[in-house]
Scaffold this motif. Structure first.
Motif, PDB file in Angstrom:
ATOM      1  N   GLU A 109       0.836  -1.193   0.000  1.00 40.83           N
ATOM      2  CA  GLU A 109       0.000   0.000   0.000  1.00 40.83           C
ATOM      3  C   GLU A 109       0.878   1.252   0.000  1.00 40.83           C
ATOM      4  O   GLU A 109       1.864   1.341   0.741  1.00 40.83           O
ATOM      5  CB  GLU A 109      -0.918   0.031   1.222  1.00 40.83           C
ATOM      6  CG  GLU A 109      -1.964  -1.079   1.245  1.00 40.83           C
ATOM      7  CD  GLU A 109      -3.033  -0.870   0.190  1.00 40.83           C
ATOM      8  OE1 GLU A 109      -3.195   0.278  -0.287  1.00 40.83           O
ATOM      9  OE2 GLU A 109      -3.706  -1.855  -0.157  1.00 40.83           O
ATOM     10  N   SER A 110       0.491   2.215  -0.844  1.00 42.20           N
ATOM     11  CA  SER A 110       1.269   3.445  -0.917  1.00 42.20           C
ATOM     12  C   SER A 110       1.071   4.313   0.315  1.00 42.20           C
ATOM     13  O   SER A 110       1.921   5.133   0.656  1.00 42.20           O
ATOM     14  CB  SER A 110       0.878   4.233  -2.174  1.00 42.20           C
ATOM     15  OG  SER A 110      -0.506   4.530  -2.165  1.00 42.20           O
ATOM     16  N   SER A 111      -0.049   4.134   1.009  1.00 41.26           N
ATOM     17  CA  SER A 111      -0.327   4.903   2.221  1.00 41.26           C
ATOM     18  C   SER A 111       0.068   4.091   3.449  1.00 41.26           C
ATOM     19  O   SER A 111      -0.418   2.969   3.641  1.00 41.26           O
ATOM     20  CB  SER A 111      -1.806   5.284   2.297  1.00 41.26           C
ATOM     21  OG  SER A 111      -2.102   5.869   3.548  1.00 41.26           O
ATOM     22  N   ALA A 112       0.935   4.658   4.273  1.00 42.45           N
ATOM     23  CA  ALA A 112       1.361   3.968   5.500  1.00 42.45           C
ATOM     24  C   ALA A 112       0.264   3.986   6.558  1.00 42.45           C
ATOM     25  O   ALA A 112       0.352   3.270   7.558  1.00 42.45           O
ATOM     26  CB  ALA A 112       2.624   4.622   6.045  1.00 42.45           C
ATOM     27  N   LYS A 113      -0.787   4.778   6.333  1.00 44.69           N
ATOM     28  CA  LYS A 113      -1.850   4.918   7.330  1.00 44.69           C
ATOM     29  C   LYS A 113      -2.932   3.857   7.192  1.00 44.69           C
ATOM     30  O   LYS A 113      -3.745   3.683   8.106  1.00 44.69           O
ATOM     31  CB  LYS A 113      -2.482   6.313   7.223  1.00 44.69           C
ATOM     32  CG  LYS A 113      -1.505   7.450   7.475  1.00 44.69           C
ATOM     33  CD  LYS A 113      -2.179   8.792   7.273  1.00 44.69           C
ATOM     34  CE  LYS A 113      -1.206   9.942   7.489  1.00 44.69           C
ATOM     35  NZ  LYS A 113      -1.835  11.263   7.252  1.00 44.69           N
ATOM     36  N   VAL A 114      -2.972   3.170   6.050  1.00 48.79           N
ATOM     37  CA  VAL A 114      -4.089   2.263   5.816  1.00 48.79           C
ATOM     38  C   VAL A 114      -4.034   1.040   6.735  1.00 48.79           C
ATOM     39  O   VAL A 114      -5.081   0.565   7.220  1.00 48.79           O
ATOM     40  CB  VAL A 114      -4.145   1.833   4.328  1.00 48.79           C
ATOM     41  CG1 VAL A 114      -2.926   1.003   3.937  1.00 48.79           C
ATOM     42  CG2 VAL A 114      -5.422   1.049   4.050  1.00 48.79           C
TER      43      VAL A 114
END
Length: 244
Positions: free
Chosen positions: A112-117
């Motif tokens: 995932e490109s978002s570390a928050k997901v």
């Protein structure tokens, strides 16, 4: 002589052509047979038009009754959800992925490109588990479902005034968070986190009752005072699972 047929729209009948049928026939029949025209019109009214209008009225009554019953069932179904989950945490989108090389295998993998997901999915899963474990006889839902998700975000500091008015919003502050992240990607990450806990597969979701992004402490249903999400799930009774 051309007489309107039964295939004409009902609007034609409602506009009154049957009421003037005797005049119509009289204009196209010999003047020495006025009684015959009246009888022809009366026969057509008795054998064709009145039964047609009666059938249409009966169909309309049935349609109205079915619509009212459907509205009642829908209201009943949505009144009490099968499960309500309140998640506290920063909602994160699931969307694009980026490649990386696995140091052990040397292979290219996607992440995932978002570390928050990942933290968000964990927050959703933990909140869902807490609810289902507290239920006496919970079973994973495996039929068509309707879902509501209301996401709450903190307002940026730039939305507020400065100095002693720092607690007040600026006049130009937006009422809803219309920027990133995308609502559809928030739904995707949240649905994935609920798979295996609330429902067997997120493909079971066939309808969204409500989806929205809001700022914290907004006076609206299911909006929280801190970032998070309120989720409601309703089974749609009487509908079977389809492979299509």
């Amino acid at each position: 002589m051309t007489v309107p047929t039964t295939s004409q729209r009902l609007d034609d009948a409602e506009l009154g052509w049957p009421d003037t049928l005797a005049d119509y026939i009289g204009r196209h029949c010999p003047t020495e047979f006025p009684t015959g025209a009246d009888k022809a019109a009366e026969l057509i009214m008795a054998e064709l038009v009145r039964p047609l209008l009666t059938d249409v009225e009966r169909a309309r009554s049935i349609a109205v009754a079915l619509e009212q019953e459907n509205a009642h069932l829908t209201e009943q179904a949505y009144r009490q959800p099968a499960i309500t989950i309140t998640v506290h945490g920063l909602p994160a989108p699931q969307g694009s992925k980026k490649p990386f090389r696995n140091q052990h295998s040397g292979r290219i993998q996607m992440t995932e490109s978002s570390a928050k997901v990942k933290p968000w999915r964990q927050d959703v899963k933990h909140a869902a588990l807490a609810v289902v474990e507290a239920a006496a006889d919970w079973t994973v839902l495996d039929g068509p479902l309707a879902v509501s998700m209301t996401f709450t975000f903190d307002r940026p500091k730039g939305h507020y005034r400065t100095g002693r008015n720092a607690h007040l919003l600026r006049d130009a502050a937006p009422t809803r968070p219309s920027g990133m992240p995308d609502l559809s990607k928030l739904v995707r990450s949240t649905e994935d986190a609920l798979t295996g806990v609330v429902w067997k597969d997120d493909a079971r979701v066939v309808e969204y009752v409500r989806l929205g992004k809001w700022y914290a402490e907004t006076d609206a249903e299911d909006v929280l005072s801190v970032p998070g999400c309120v989720i409601h799930v309703w089974p749609l009774a009487g509908q079977a699972v389809s492979s299509c």
